[in-house]
Design a protein around this motif. Structure first.
Motif, PDB file in Angstrom:
ATOM      1  N   SER A  66       0.825  -1.212   0.000  1.00 15.28           N
ATOM      2  CA  SER A  66       0.000   0.000   0.000  1.00 15.28           C
ATOM      3  C   SER A  66       0.856   1.257   0.000  1.00 15.28           C
ATOM      4  O   SER A  66       0.595   2.207  -0.754  1.00 15.28           O
ATOM      5  CB  SER A  66      -0.908  -0.006   1.239  1.00 15.28           C
ATOM      6  OG  SER A  66      -1.642   1.208   1.320  1.00 15.28           O
ATOM      7  N   SER A  67       1.913   1.268   0.823  1.00 16.02           N
ATOM      8  CA  SER A  67       2.761   2.466   0.897  1.00 16.02           C
ATOM      9  C   SER A  67       3.549   2.663  -0.398  1.00 16.02           C
ATOM     10  O   SER A  67       3.755   3.790  -0.847  1.00 16.02           O
ATOM     11  CB  SER A  67       3.721   2.357   2.088  1.00 16.02           C
ATOM     12  OG  SER A  67       4.660   1.311   1.896  1.00 16.02           O
ATOM     13  N   ILE A  68       3.998   1.551  -0.994  1.00 13.05           N
ATOM     14  CA  ILE A  68       4.738   1.646  -2.249  1.00 13.05           C
ATOM     15  C   ILE A  68       3.833   2.158  -3.364  1.00 13.05           C
ATOM     16  O   ILE A  68       4.226   3.019  -4.167  1.00 13.05           O
ATOM     17  CB  ILE A  68       5.340   0.284  -2.625  1.00 13.05           C
ATOM     18  CG1 ILE A  68       6.434  -0.090  -1.623  1.00 13.05           C
ATOM     19  CG2 ILE A  68       5.911   0.310  -4.044  1.00 13.05           C
ATOM     20  CD1 ILE A  68       7.004  -1.480  -1.831  1.00 13.05           C
ATOM     21  N   THR A  69       2.601   1.650  -3.412  1.00 18.59           N
ATOM     22  CA  THR A  69       1.643   2.108  -4.418  1.00 18.59           C
ATOM     23  C   THR A  69       1.345   3.589  -4.254  1.00 18.59           C
ATOM     24  O   THR A  69       1.286   4.345  -5.230  1.00 18.59           O
ATOM     25  CB  THR A  69       0.329   1.310  -4.311  1.00 18.59           C
ATOM     26  OG1 THR A  69       0.608  -0.085  -4.477  1.00 18.59           O
ATOM     27  CG2 THR A  69      -0.662   1.765  -5.381  1.00 18.59           C
ATOM     28  N   GLU A  70       1.172   4.001  -2.993  1.00 17.17           N
ATOM     29  CA  GLU A  70       0.920   5.417  -2.718  1.00 17.17           C
ATOM     30  C   GLU A  70       2.118   6.275  -3.110  1.00 17.17           C
ATOM     31  O   GLU A  70       1.957   7.377  -3.661  1.00 17.17           O
ATOM     32  CB  GLU A  70       0.616   5.604  -1.232  1.00 17.17           C
ATOM     33  CG  GLU A  70       0.268   7.034  -0.852  1.00 17.17           C
ATOM     34  CD  GLU A  70      -0.064   7.166   0.619  1.00 17.17           C
ATOM     35  OE1 GLU A  70      -0.074   8.324   1.118  1.00 17.17           O
ATOM     36  OE2 GLU A  70      -0.303   6.136   1.276  1.00 17.17           O
ATOM     37  N   SER A  71       3.332   5.769  -2.873  1.00 16.81           N
ATOM     38  CA  SER A  71       4.540   6.519  -3.233  1.00 16.81           C
ATOM     39  C   SER A  71       4.676   6.652  -4.748  1.00 16.81           C
ATOM     40  O   SER A  71       5.098   7.699  -5.254  1.00 16.81           O
ATOM     41  CB  SER A  71       5.779   5.826  -2.662  1.00 16.81           C
ATOM     42  OG  SER A  71       5.776   5.879  -1.252  1.00 16.81           O
ATOM     43  N   ILE A  72       4.318   5.598  -5.475  1.00 18.58           N
ATOM     44  CA  ILE A  72       4.388   5.666  -6.937  1.00 18.58           C
ATOM     45  C   ILE A  72       3.382   6.682  -7.471  1.00 18.58           C
ATOM     46  O   ILE A  72       3.676   7.450  -8.396  1.00 18.58           O
ATOM     47  CB  ILE A  72       4.151   4.279  -7.554  1.00 18.58           C
ATOM     48  CG1 ILE A  72       5.338   3.363  -7.238  1.00 18.58           C
ATOM     49  CG2 ILE A  72       3.956   4.380  -9.068  1.00 18.58           C
ATOM     50  CD1 ILE A  72       5.157   1.938  -7.710  1.00 18.58           C
TER      51      ILE A  72
END
Length: 261
Positions: free
Chosen positions: A117-123
Motif C-alpha cells: 500500500s505504501s509503495i503504491t501510494e509513493s508511486i
C-alpha cells in the motif's frame, strides 16, 4: 540504445544543467516545501533537518525525472513530433522510479516497513511530483533548452559556426545568406534575419562548416539557399530560394558555375 540517441540525450542533459532557470525553479520548489512543511514534515522535523530532507528528496526526484524525460525525448524524437507529448510520456515513465526513490528517502528518515500500500501510494505521489517537475520545467524552459529538445537535431555545420552565438536565440539556425549593410553584416538563417555589428570578412571566418561560397565581396550564399544561376544585364547572378538575386563577381564566376551550374 543507438549512439546518436545517447549523444542527443547527453546534449539535452547538459542544456538543462547549464540553464539558470532550471536551478531557479528547483530552488523555488525546495523553498516552498521547506517553508510549508507538507506531509507532516513541519510537525516531525525541525527547520534545518526539514530543509535537508526536502533538498535531498527533490534532488533525487528531479534528477531521476529529468534524466528519464530527456532519455525518452531522445528515443521518441523521430516517432512523436510534439515536444509536449514526448515530455508527457517521459513523465509517466519517470513516475515509478521517482516514487520508489521518495519512498526510500522517507523510510530512511522516519523509519518504518514498506508495504504494498505504501509503495503504491509513493508511486502515485511520484507521478504527481514528476508531472509537477515536468510542467514547471516546460513552462520555465529557456531557448537553449527548447533548442536542445527540438524535433530536428542540430546540423553539424550549425554547431560549428561561432557566428551564431552573436545572433538572438530565436534566429539561430543554419546560415543561408550574408551580405554587407554599411558597417554591419546582415545574416539570414532558416529562422530569421538579423543585423550584427561585425565586419563581413570577420563574419566569413565565423561560418564554421556551413557549405557555400563567397560569390561577391559583399555576399556569401549557402548551398542550401541556391535556386539557380542566371545572367542579368550580361552579368552573372545567383537566384536565391526567396526569389532575390545576388551578383557574382567576375573573378568568382567560374567557381560558382562549377559548384552550382
Amino acid at each position: 540504445m543507438e549512439r546518436p540517441s545517447l549523444q542527443s540525450a547527453l546534449r539535452e542533459m547538459q542544456a538543462f544543467l547549464r540553464a539558470p532557470r532550471f536551478w531557479a525553479t528547483f530552488g523555488a520548489v525546495v523553498l516552498i516545501f521547506w517553508v510549508t512543511g507538507p506531509y507532516g514534515t513541519a510537525e516531525r522535523l525541525a527547520a534545518i533537518p526539514r530543509l535537508g530532507f526536502w533538498l535531498m528528496l527533490h534532488a533525487a526526484a528531479w534528477g531521476i525525472a529529468v534524466s528519464v524525460i530527456v532519455l525518452v525525448n531522445a528515443l521518441l524524437r523521430g516517432r512523436i513530433p510534439s515536444l509536449a507529448g514526448r515530455m508527457g510520456i517521459g513523465t509517466v515513465v519517470a513516475g515509478i522510479p521517482v516514487g520508489l526513490a521518495t519512498e526510500a528517502i522517507s523510510l530512511a528518515t522516519f523509519g518504518g516497513v514498506p508495504t504494498l500500500s505504501s509503495i503504491t501510494e509513493s508511486i502515485a505521489t511520484g507521478l504527481l511530483l514528476s508531472a509537477l517537475f515536468c510542467g514547471l520545467t516546460y513552462l520555465t524552459m529557456s531557448s537553449r533548452q527548447a533548442e536542445a529538445l527540438s524535433t530536428t537535431p542540430i546540423p553539424q555545420e550549425r554547431m560549428e559556426a561561432p557566428l551564431l552565438r552573436r545572433l538572438r536565440p530565436e534566429n539561430r539556425g543554419p546560415i543561408l545568406h550574408m551580405t554587407v549593410a554599411d558597417h554591419y553584416t546582415e545574416v539570414t538563417t532558416t529562422r530569421g534575419r538579423e543585423l550584427i555589428l561585425l565586419r563581413f570578412s570577420d563574419a566569413i571566418e565565423e561560418i564554421g562548416g556551413t557549405p557555400g561560397l563567397q560569390v561577391h565581396r559583399s555576399h556569401f550564399v549557402a548551398d542550401a539557399h541556391v535556386e539557380r544561376l542566371l545572367r542579368a544585364d550580361g552579368r552573372p547572378a545567383v537566384v536565391l530560394k526567396d526569389g532575390s538575386e545576388v551578383p557574382v563577381s567576375r573573378s568568382r564566376t567560374e567557381t560558382v558555375r562549377t559548384r552550382w551550374g
